[in-house]
Write an enzyme that holds these catalytic residues in place. Structure first.
Site, PDB file in Angstrom:
ATOM      1  NE  ARG A 111      -3.880   0.545   1.879  1.00 12.07           N
ATOM      2  CZ  ARG A 111      -5.096   0.560   2.437  1.00 12.07           C
ATOM      3  NH1 ARG A 111      -5.327   1.323   3.488  1.00 12.07           N
ATOM      4  NH2 ARG A 111      -6.075  -0.162   1.946  1.00 12.07           N
ATOM      5  CG  HIS A 138      -8.515  -0.015  -2.825  1.00  8.67           C
ATOM      6  ND1 HIS A 138      -7.706  -1.102  -2.535  1.00  8.67           N
ATOM      7  CD2 HIS A 138      -9.132   0.307  -1.647  1.00  8.67           C
ATOM      8  CE1 HIS A 138      -7.831  -1.419  -1.264  1.00  8.67           C
ATOM      9  NE2 HIS A 138      -8.686  -0.589  -0.704  1.00  8.67           N
ATOM     10  CD  GLN A 141     -12.785  -2.169  -0.691  1.00 12.00           C
ATOM     11  OE1 GLN A 141     -11.990  -2.022   0.224  1.00 12.00           O
ATOM     12  NE2 GLN A 141     -13.980  -2.693  -0.496  1.00 12.00           N
ATOM     13  CG  ASP A 230     -13.847   5.792  -0.668  1.00 16.07           C
ATOM     14  OD1 ASP A 230     -13.774   5.667   0.569  1.00 16.07           O
ATOM     15  OD2 ASP A 230     -12.835   5.787  -1.408  1.00 16.07           O
ATOM     16  CB  CYS A 270     -14.202   0.602   0.243  1.00 15.18           C
ATOM     17  SG  CYS A 270     -13.621   2.299   0.301  1.00 15.18           S
ATOM     18  NE  ARG A 296     -10.511  -5.421   0.786  1.00 14.84           N
ATOM     19  CZ  ARG A 296      -9.623  -4.493   1.091  1.00 14.84           C
ATOM     20  NH1 ARG A 296      -9.908  -3.572   1.973  1.00 14.84           N
ATOM     21  NH2 ARG A 296      -8.441  -4.465   0.487  1.00 14.84           N
TER      22      ARG A 296
END
Ligand code: CP
Ligand code: NVA
Length: 312
Positions: A111, A138, A141, A230, A270, A296
């Site tokens: 990340r 992402h 995700q 988001d 998310c 996930r």
């Protein structure tokens, strides 16, 4: 020799492989219904393998879900913070760091606060790399969210209409790419100033596809099956936060806005959340954010298997 693969952008992964990942995740999720969190899948396909995770930004879900994912496949993980390494202090090159990661580890999850850094690691590593969020995407995700949508709606996403209400950020970028890869209709509701970048819209057109951008959230959500959002302020955002939040006032997801969508419309996010959604919606019946977060683990297991060239 088994060929390993990277997972840094959905655009680089063929649609048939993305489908294969989802199919494998469904199968594995079903098979471990009676197992406890840390029990290993019967076939232990990544027995003895080490996933090294490195975070340059905060994370709760990605860190935990990759921990569980590799553990359930029979492997293990260690989590690094880049500022604790020589790399982060400027005392070691990225190339040397990548060489060491490839010597000790079997896969690398990053990340990063820089897309370029993710690319550089990809070039120097000799083990697979997974992008666990970058300023521009992402992918883990969004692939997982497609799994959640199809699981709840019990139909292929190509038969559904998805609305994104919010900022044109990394998560939306991956959702846009997914709309092309999985052929679903995507409406975007955002302030004009914060619409998706032109290069991505051009990429969609080049791939003979279309996304629908509206500056009125009510039109964007009309008759849709899923509303997705988001945070307005992302980790990489270096903006005047108050000014930016003001632009999004009209785009808050509340009961009234949800009422323009289909009756059985679900709400996804998310996480972590900010003021873009009312508590009534976020904690309401249409919200599936907790299932979304847990899935996930399942999808990332199959992403790991894809990277290790072990997807059946
Ligand atoms: N959704 C998500 O990636 O959460 P974290 O930032 O907590 O990992
Ligand atoms: N867009 C958000 C996603 C967090 C998971 C961010 O980049 O901060």
């Amino acid at each position: 020799m088994i060929k390993t693969k990277n997972f840094t952008n959905l655009s680089d992964v063929p649609s048939k492989d993305l489908r294969k990942i989802l199919k494998d995740a469904r199968k594995r999720k079903n098979l471990r219904k009676k197992l406890n969190t840390l029990e290993i899948d019967r076939d232990a396909p990544l027995k003895g393998k080490l996933l090294i995770q490195m975070y340059e930004k905060s994370s709760l879900r990605t860190r935990l879900s990759f921990y569980l994912a590799i553990k359930q496949l029979g492997g293990g993980t260690i989590t690094l913070r880049s500022n604790e390494l020589h790399l982060g202090q400027g005392g070691e090159s990225l190339a040397d760091t990548a060489k060491i990661l490839s010597t000790y580890g079997d896969a690398f999850m990053l990340r990063s606060d820089s897309d370029q850094k993710t690319e550089n690691f990809k070039n120097y590593l000799s083990i697979p790399i997974i992008n666990g969020l970058s300023p521009s995407s992402h992918p883990t995700q969004i692939l997982s969210d497609i799994f959640t949508i199809e699981e709840i709606k019990k139909k292929p996403i190509s038969k559904l209409t998805i609305a994104w209400i919010g900022d044109s950020n990394n998560v939306l970028n991956s959702l846009i790419v997914a709309s092309v890869k999985f052929s679903f209709k995507l409406n975007i509701g955002c302030p004009k100033k914060f619409k998706p970048r032109k290069s991505l819209i051009d990429w969609v057109k080049k791939n003979n596809s279309k996304i629908f951008i509206y500056y009125d959230p009510k039109i964007a959500v009309k008759n849709v099956d899923v509303i997705f959002s988001d945070k307005v302020i992302s980790l990489n955002d270096k903006v005047n936060k108050i000014k930016k939040l003001n632009h999004f006032k009209k785009f808050k997801i509340n009961k009234k806005l949800m009422s323009f969508a289909k009756k059985d419309c679900i709400f996804l996010h998310c996480l972590p959340k900010g003021p873009e959604v009312s508590d009534e919606v976020f904690f309401g019946e249409q919200s599936k954010v907790w299932e979304q977060a847990l899935n996930r683990v399942h999808v990332q297991k199959s992403i790991l298997l894809y990277c290790f060239g072990k997807l059946r």
